[in-house]
Design an enzyme around this catalytic site. Sequence first.
Site, PDB file in Angstrom:
ATOM      1  N   TYR A 244      -2.942  -2.254  11.951  1.00  0.00           N
ATOM      2  CA  TYR A 244      -2.005  -1.702  11.284  1.00  0.00           C
ATOM      3  C   TYR A 244      -0.492  -1.822  11.642  1.00  0.00           C
ATOM      4  O   TYR A 244      -0.148  -2.039  12.837  1.00  0.00           O
ATOM      5  CB  TYR A 244      -2.434  -0.123  11.336  1.00  0.00           C
ATOM      6  CG  TYR A 244      -2.060   0.477  12.431  1.00  0.00           C
ATOM      7  CD1 TYR A 244      -0.850   1.266  12.764  1.00  0.00           C
ATOM      8  CD2 TYR A 244      -3.002   0.592  13.451  1.00  0.00           C
ATOM      9  CE1 TYR A 244      -0.806   1.769  13.828  1.00  0.00           C
ATOM     10  CE2 TYR A 244      -2.842   1.407  14.697  1.00  0.00           C
ATOM     11  CZ  TYR A 244      -1.861   2.072  14.968  1.00  0.00           C
ATOM     12  OH  TYR A 244      -1.343   2.465  16.231  1.00  0.00           O
ATOM     13  N   CYS A 245       0.534  -1.443  10.560  1.00  0.00           N
ATOM     14  CA  CYS A 245       1.768  -1.519  11.122  1.00  0.00           C
ATOM     15  C   CYS A 245       2.672  -0.593  10.298  1.00  0.00           C
ATOM     16  O   CYS A 245       1.795   0.465   9.561  1.00  0.00           O
ATOM     17  CB  CYS A 245       2.253  -3.039  10.834  1.00  0.00           C
ATOM     18  SG  CYS A 245       2.064  -3.520   9.208  1.00  0.00           S
ATOM     19  N   THR A 246       3.876  -0.600  10.162  1.00  0.00           N
ATOM     20  CA  THR A 246       4.650   0.411   9.375  1.00  0.00           C
ATOM     21  C   THR A 246       4.415   0.620   7.787  1.00  0.00           C
ATOM     22  O   THR A 246       3.939   1.497   7.308  1.00  0.00           O
ATOM     23  CB  THR A 246       6.249   0.302   9.721  1.00  0.00           C
ATOM     24  OG1 THR A 246       6.472   0.125  11.025  1.00  0.00           O
ATOM     25  CG2 THR A 246       6.972   1.201   9.069  1.00  0.00           C
TER      26      THR A 246
END
Length: 318
Positions: free
Chosen positions: A199-201
């Site tokens: 996951y990331c922003t």
Amino acid sequence: MLVLHNKTSNQQLKTLMRKSTEPRTTVSFYKYCLINNPQTFRDHLYIAFSKLKVLGRIYIAPEGINAQISVPTRLYKTMTQLLYQARTDFYGLRMNIALDNTRQSFWVLRIKVRNRIVADGIKDRNFNPSNVGHYLQAKEVNSMLQDPDVVFVDMRNYYEYEVGHFNNAIEVPSHTFRDQLPMAVDILQKYKEKKIVMYCTGGIRCEKASAYMLYHGFKNVYHLEGGIIEYTRYAREHGLPLMFIGKNFVFDERMGEPVTNDVISKCHQCGISCDRHTNCLHNSCHLLFIQCSSCSEKYKGCCNSECREKLNTINRQQ
């Protein structure tokens, strides 16, 4: 002659932004797609977005577009329609509206042509960025967080991770995404038989990271569709428990959007609970770090005594 870049000073633009009372919407979006002439597309987009008073940062490359922008709320729909009309593959583009639209985020429009929309350092021509992992939505994320056979991996920089992350997520401690990719492959070798959730922003980094992991022999790779922003929005709208704790770091004037009220990081100078990022006011340093209000006053917004004294010297000379 058309002006295709900003000609006003940053200080003037910041002043104008802070005086403005017009409601604005901060939104991010990206799309991996083939853009044959990035410079021409860039110039057309700059002209169109300037007319709509769009501010922000946009990267255009042969592999697609990556944007974090602010637009007058009254012109938001016009802006999205403009994008859909610009390219057929932009229709239905995921728009990640910011969790916090109460503060100004950008003061200038900058659109740059780059080799990649996110710097990944990948030079292997056999790598296929379109062969990505399975998309996950908020309900599935919450369920998988309870599964001991699932490993969550944070594909953001160390300073993003320290103020907020999913419970028990593995950190890949790095300053850049370019360095993170090979590090993630090495760190996750012992979890190769498990399900890997990245996951990331907003989704752009974890999507490419999932493809990179598949390319390096990992089989069960997933990534969070729309990133932390979409996860939080969906969870709040549907009454789901928020499993991401703390603050979501963002790359604009706000430097963060609270997801929960938890403060999981500490002031880098005195060690009290704090999640306020700032840049050292000594311009030759400009270090990004966490500083509480007391230390900000003590060090005059600088990261240490040395930078404070240098800044004081410069101010006395002016």
